[in-house]
Scaffold this active site. Structure first.
Site, mmCIF file in Angstrom:
data_model
loop_
_atom_site.group_PDB
_atom_site.id
_atom_site.type_symbol
_atom_site.label_atom_id
_atom_site.label_comp_id
_atom_site.label_asym_id
_atom_site.label_seq_id
_atom_site.Cartn_x
_atom_site.Cartn_y
_atom_site.Cartn_z
ATOM 1 C CG ASP A 47 -10.743 3.275 6.471
ATOM 2 O OD1 ASP A 47 -11.826 3.864 6.335
ATOM 3 O OD2 ASP A 47 -10.462 2.231 5.861
ATOM 4 C CG HIS A 76 -12.401 -0.615 8.510
ATOM 5 N ND1 HIS A 76 -12.423 -1.762 9.264
ATOM 6 C CD2 HIS A 76 -11.229 -0.650 7.827
ATOM 7 C CE1 HIS A 76 -11.316 -2.454 9.049
ATOM 8 N NE2 HIS A 76 -10.577 -1.801 8.180
ATOM 9 C CG LEU A 77 -15.820 3.366 3.740
ATOM 10 C CD1 LEU A 77 -16.341 4.566 2.967
ATOM 11 C CD2 LEU A 77 -16.854 2.248 3.757
ATOM 12 N N GLY A 78 -11.463 1.130 3.533
ATOM 13 C CA GLY A 78 -10.240 0.898 2.779
ATOM 14 C C GLY A 78 -10.325 -0.215 1.763
ATOM 15 C CB ALA A 79 -10.416 -3.758 2.012
ATOM 16 C CB SER A 82 -1.979 1.223 9.247
ATOM 17 O OG SER A 82 -1.281 1.495 8.059
ATOM 18 N NE ARG A 83 -5.617 -3.781 12.035
ATOM 19 C CZ ARG A 83 -6.053 -3.951 10.812
ATOM 20 N NH1 ARG A 83 -6.350 -2.898 10.066
ATOM 21 N NH2 ARG A 83 -6.205 -5.160 10.302
ATOM 22 C CB ILE A 136 -0.957 -0.003 1.204
ATOM 23 C CG1 ILE A 136 -1.912 -1.188 1.129
ATOM 24 C CG2 ILE A 136 -1.741 1.313 1.273
ATOM 25 C CD1 ILE A 136 -2.726 -1.409 2.389
ATOM 26 C CD GLU A 181 -9.653 7.038 23.271
ATOM 27 O OE1 GLU A 181 -9.021 7.413 24.273
ATOM 28 O OE2 GLU A 181 -9.291 6.102 22.538
ATOM 29 C CG ASP A 230 9.339 -0.601 5.181
ATOM 30 O OD1 ASP A 230 9.880 -1.305 6.069
ATOM 31 O OD2 ASP A 230 8.325 -0.958 4.564
#
Length: 388
Positions: A256, A273-276, A231-232, A148, A261, A168
């Site tokens: 996403d 949470h529409l990423g995938a 990511s998370r 990604i 909070e 990375d």
């Protein structure tokens, strides 16, 4: 015939790889050989003794008890890269939403629906409050250059005219080859924090990355930087980010992963949470997961496992035996001795390890009998024996 239990709505594309002649696929299957899952949690679910594998049609495996599966010899697969394009497109969308405050403007425009003929005049009068900078010429920091992150980095550098700096330390050769020459690779995450006008996160959730965005790292960032997290949720320390948004230290947060909070934070765009969530992504993930299960169940091949080493196998040279065991000295010799004592020839052998666990694959000139199989299972350190 292998029995596959599906725990979510999985694309019918799986039936191209799991034929009706060899597989019984059903959400009601009570004693499955393998499980296909998307988001359903398995942490509180009792996993049957005969379960051989779990395939997650997606990248994250937080909904699967990995440690328990490893102890029991259940190989867990995921589908890295299958939804990469879908997520990357949404990240680029999020970049624009956060920079130009598009979502705030849309919400404000919708509030004018009862103003009748005055709407055009009110729009022209009020639009200035939603002004935001263009991204061309700005610096995008990309932390994580996997499937990604690499797409996002290339799109920003080649299509949007941004300066892109990526970090990375674990980049794969494949990902490195896919990067544009315009993407500058940094050896320091602090350099990325310091230079980025926009920062996007593309790393897995681990003990090392949990809460990686916090008061200390925010202090290293540019004043008014924009943060994107597809990511998370747990990569970000929520109280620290909320304080930074309130003070204007961070200009916007696009994520996403809405929660209580996040929804209370200032200058935040929370996408559900529409990423995938594209038909292409769902088919890609389902197809990859089905192939991974098929190759493991039928051939013992392990590809894209999160808890066992990769095992790439060619055509079988006899009877194939796959043994999952602890990565301890003497295991291979103990296995070989037990087989040799039965006067069975080993035509070929492969041993791969991953931290504390290992896989040994043997090609034998004849099938072991039930007694030898029992002896192999009883060897100290052996987790599971499969005769293929």
């Amino acid at each position: 015939m292998y029995k596959i239990q599906t725990l979510n709505a999985i694309s019918d594309v799986i039936h191209r790889h799991l034929s009706a002649e060899n597989y019984l696929v059903s959400p009601e299957e009570p004693v499955p050989d393998a499980i296909l899952v998307r988001s359903a949690s398995l942490h509180d679910r009792e996993l049957p003794d005969g379960l051989l594998a779990i395939a997650r049609a997606g990248a994250g495996t937080n909904n699967i008890p990995i440690d328990e599966c490893t102890r029991r010899g259940i190989v867990v697969f995921n589908t890295p890269g299958a939804n990469a394009n879908a997520v990357a497109e949404l990240v680029i969308c999020g970049l624009m939403l956060g920079s130009r405050n598009v979502a705030g403007g849309i919400d404000w425009a919708a509030s004018l629906k009862d103003k009748g003929a005055d709407v055009p005049k009110l729009v022209e009068k009020g639009k200035a409050q939603f002004a935001g900078p263009e991204v061309r010429g700005k610096t995008l920091g990309v932390i994580g250059l996997g499937a990604i992150g690499a797409i996002v980095a290339n799109a920003a550098a080649q299509g949007l005219g941004m300066e892109v700096i990526g970090y990375d330390p674990f980049i794969s050769v494949e990902s490195a080859w896919s990067l544009s020459r315009a993407v500058h690779r940094s050896t320091s995450v602090d350099e990325v924090y310091a230079r980025a006008d926009y920062l996007t996160l593309h790393v897995p959730l681990t003990d090392g990355t949990r809460g990686m965005i916090n008061a200390a790292t925010i202090a290293k960032m540019k004043q008014g930087a924009h943060l994107l997290n597809f990511s998370r949720a747990e990569l970000v320390n929520a109280p620290d980010l909320a304080a930074a948004l309130e003070a204007g230290r961070i200009a916007s947060y696009v994520t996403d992963f809405p929660n209580e909070e996040v929804l209370a934070m200032k200058n935040t765009i929370a996408i559900p949470h529409l990423g995938a969530s594209t038909p292409e992504s769902e088919e890609n993930c389902a197809s990859m997961a089905a192939c991974e299960l098929r190759d493991y169940l039928e051939q013992g091949q392990i590809r894209n496992s999160v808890n066992f080493p990769s095992v790439s196998l060619g055509h079988s040279e006899g009877v194939r035996v796959l043994i999952l065991h602890d990565n301890e000295p003497g295991m291979v010799s103990a296995i070989s001795a037990a087989i040799g004592a039965r006067k069975i020839n080993i035509n070929n052998m492969l041993n791969k390890s991953r931290k504390e666990i290992a896989v040994t694959v043997l090609e034998l000139d004849r099938a072991p009998d039930a007694r030898l199989t029992t002896e192999l299972n009883a060897l100290p350190g052996v987790v599971r024996v499969r005769i293929l």
